[in-house]
Design an enzyme around this catalytic site. Structure first.
Site, PDB file in Angstrom:
ATOM      1  N   LYS A 145     -53.235   8.632   5.288  1.00  9.59           N
ATOM      2  CA  LYS A 145     -53.489   7.195   4.516  1.00  9.59           C
ATOM      3  C   LYS A 145     -54.570   6.994   3.988  1.00  9.59           C
ATOM      4  CE  LYS A 145     -50.062   5.160   4.817  1.00  9.59           C
ATOM      5  NZ  LYS A 145     -48.816   5.756   3.913  1.00  9.59           N
ATOM      6  N   GLY A 146     -55.267   8.048   3.760  1.00  9.20           N
ATOM      7  CA  GLY A 146     -56.634   8.122   3.128  1.00  9.20           C
ATOM      8  C   GLY A 146     -56.485   8.111   1.553  1.00  9.20           C
ATOM      9  N   GLY A 147     -55.098   8.325   0.993  1.00 12.67           N
ATOM     10  CA  GLY A 147     -55.034   8.344  -0.362  1.00 12.67           C
ATOM     11  C   GLY A 147     -54.984   9.620  -0.942  1.00 12.67           C
ATOM     12  N   THR A 148     -54.309  10.521  -0.096  1.00 10.50           N
ATOM     13  CA  THR A 148     -54.201  11.878  -0.363  1.00 10.50           C
ATOM     14  C   THR A 148     -53.334  12.538  -1.570  1.00 10.50           C
ATOM     15  OG1 THR A 148     -52.610  12.152   1.579  1.00 10.50           O
ATOM     16  CG2 THR A 148     -54.836  12.619   2.041  1.00 10.50           C
ATOM     17  N   ARG A 149     -52.128  11.514  -1.406  1.00 13.77           N
ATOM     18  CA  ARG A 149     -51.099  11.539  -2.459  1.00 13.77           C
ATOM     19  C   ARG A 149     -51.876  11.236  -3.670  1.00 13.77           C
ATOM     20  NH1 ARG A 149     -47.426  14.763  -3.586  1.00 13.77           N
ATOM     21  NH2 ARG A 149     -46.761  14.877  -1.207  1.00 13.77           N
ATOM     22  N   ARG A 177     -61.238   7.000   3.997  1.00 15.02           N
ATOM     23  CA  ARG A 177     -60.860   5.600   3.689  1.00 15.02           C
ATOM     24  C   ARG A 177     -61.441   4.571   4.644  1.00 15.02           C
ATOM     25  NH1 ARG A 177     -54.707   3.224   3.094  1.00 15.02           N
ATOM     26  NH2 ARG A 177     -55.336   1.312   2.020  1.00 15.02           N
ATOM     27  N   SER A 181     -53.029   0.388   7.942  1.00 14.10           N
ATOM     28  CA  SER A 181     -52.038   1.264   7.079  1.00 14.10           C
ATOM     29  C   SER A 181     -51.220   2.251   7.675  1.00 14.10           C
ATOM     30  CB  SER A 181     -52.850   1.854   5.919  1.00 14.10           C
ATOM     31  OG  SER A 181     -51.744   2.546   5.016  1.00 14.10           O
TER      32      SER A 181
HETATM   33  N1  LIG Z   1     -57.276   5.091  -5.250  1.00 10.21           N
HETATM   34  C1  LIG Z   1     -56.858   4.447  -4.189  1.00 10.21           C
HETATM   35  N2  LIG Z   1     -57.859   3.691  -3.482  1.00 10.21           N
HETATM   36  C2  LIG Z   1     -57.502   3.264  -2.300  1.00 10.21           C
HETATM   37  N3  LIG Z   1     -56.322   3.359  -1.578  1.00 10.21           N
HETATM   38  C3  LIG Z   1     -55.495   4.219  -2.332  1.00 10.21           C
HETATM   39  C4  LIG Z   1     -55.792   4.891  -3.381  1.00 10.21           C
HETATM   40  N4  LIG Z   1     -54.570   5.509  -3.866  1.00 10.21           N
HETATM   41  C5  LIG Z   1     -53.623   5.110  -2.779  1.00 10.21           C
HETATM   42  N5  LIG Z   1     -54.375   4.367  -1.930  1.00 10.21           N
HETATM   43  C6  LIG Z   1     -53.788   4.102  -0.576  1.00 10.21           C
HETATM   44  O1  LIG Z   1     -53.650   5.194   0.110  1.00 10.21           O
HETATM   45  C7  LIG Z   1     -52.485   5.159   1.088  1.00 10.21           C
HETATM   46  C8  LIG Z   1     -51.374   6.344   0.967  1.00 10.21           C
HETATM   47  O2  LIG Z   1     -52.381   7.412   1.560  1.00 10.21           O
HETATM   48  P1  LIG Z   1     -51.932   8.894   1.537  1.00 10.21           P
HETATM   49  O3  LIG Z   1     -51.353   9.243   0.162  1.00 10.21           O
HETATM   50  O4  LIG Z   1     -52.809   9.677   2.159  1.00 10.21           O
HETATM   51  O5  LIG Z   1     -50.436   8.711   2.801  1.00 10.21           O
HETATM   52  S1  LIG Z   1     -49.894   9.745   3.597  1.00 10.21           S
HETATM   53  O6  LIG Z   1     -50.844  10.125   4.693  1.00 10.21           O
HETATM   54  O7  LIG Z   1     -49.636  11.067   2.777  1.00 10.21           O
HETATM   55  O8  LIG Z   1     -48.463   9.253   4.073  1.00 10.21           O
HETATM   56  C9  LIG Z   1     -51.607   3.796   0.720  1.00 10.21           C
HETATM   57  O9  LIG Z   1     -52.220   2.749   1.465  1.00 10.21           O
HETATM   58  P2  LIG Z   1     -51.255   1.583   2.085  1.00 10.21           P
HETATM   59  O10 LIG Z   1     -50.971   0.948   0.727  1.00 10.21           O
HETATM   60  O11 LIG Z   1     -52.352   0.920   2.742  1.00 10.21           O
HETATM   61  O12 LIG Z   1     -50.219   2.161   2.703  1.00 10.21           O
HETATM   62  C10 LIG Z   1     -52.037   3.813  -0.794  1.00 10.21           C
HETATM   63  O13 LIG Z   1     -51.936   2.433  -1.267  1.00 10.21           O
END
Ligand SMILES: Nc1ncnc2c1ncn2[C@@H]1O[C@H](COP(=O)(O)OS(=O)(=O)O)[C@@H](OP(=O)(O)O)[C@H]1O
Length: 182
Positions: A74-78, A157, A165
């Site tokens: 949930k750190g924004g890895t995608r 994050r 999240s």
């Molecule tokens: N640029 C940027 N800045 C801040 N936050 C961001 C960004 N891009 C994606 N997000 C938020 O990251 C959350 C998804 O994280 P992951 O892709 O790592 O999710 S996972 O662990 O693979 O399921 C998801 O958080 P939540 O909306 O709280 O669920 C995304 O909204």
């Protein structure tokens, strides 16, 4: 009509610039050297490289990753993977492979892992992202055994927002499974 096209082109250019600035900003926050040459180290940008089509198909094959995005969950890895995959010299595995953290998948072997990777040309960088690698104690030694030069990428994050999240996602998953909220 012409004006709309120019507006569209400028908007695209603006969005690409924002993504690049975000990557450089995150790198600087993590104390990583932002020199793009260092990021892609030995991978020189081929001046003739335009698209996959112009390169001989015979060079196209699945390769083991050169770099791993290990988290955090949930750190924004995608978003990070998608931004990196915009670069023509980077090929990204679309799904989380969970090769190193799960015994069932690890036991399928390196050849199986390679088959999960996208096709790439020599000189292109292959990356994979599985946030579960971050919290797995067996993963580091397995990664080192495969490739001691593997590049490890981590995106962080705000811990409180990340936890909320994560909690929300887990709660919703659980609700789907058991029809109950935690
Ligand atoms: N640029 C940027 N800045 C801040 N936050 C961001 C960004 N891009 C994606 N997000 C938020 O990251 C959350 C998804 O994280 P992951 O892709 O790592 O999710 S996972 O662990 O693979 O399921 C998801 O958080 P939540 O909306 O709280 O669920 C995304 O909204």
């Amino acid at each position: 009509m012409e004006f709309t096209r120019v507006k569209l082109a400028l908007t695209c250019l603006g969005l690409i610039t924002i993504v690049i600035i975000q990557i450089l900003y995150i790198s600087s926050k993590l104390g990583v050297n932002c020199d793009i040459k260092d990021v892609f180290f030995k991978y020189e940008i081929d001046k003739n490289f335009k698209s996959n089509e112009i390169l001989p198909a015979i060079e196209r094959r699945r390769r083991l990753p050169d770099a791993l995005i290990i988290g955090v969950r949930k750190g924004g890895t995608r978003a990070l993977l998608d931004a990196m995959a915009l670069h023509p010299q980077i090929k990204a595995a679309r799904r989380e492979v969970h090769f190193f953290d799960q015994n069932e998948t690890y036991s399928l072997g390196i050849e199986w892992y390679r088959q999960q990777m996208p096709f790439s040309h020599s000189g292109q960088l292959t990356i994979e992202k599985t946030p579960a690698y971050f919290a797995s104690s067996i993963t580091p030694s397995r990664v080192y055994q495969l490739n001691k030069n593997m590049k490890i990428i981590i995106i962080l994050r705000d811990p409180v927002i990340r936890t909320i999240s994560d909690f929300t996602q887990v709660s919703l998953k659980l609700k789907k499974l058991t029809n109950k909220f935690i």
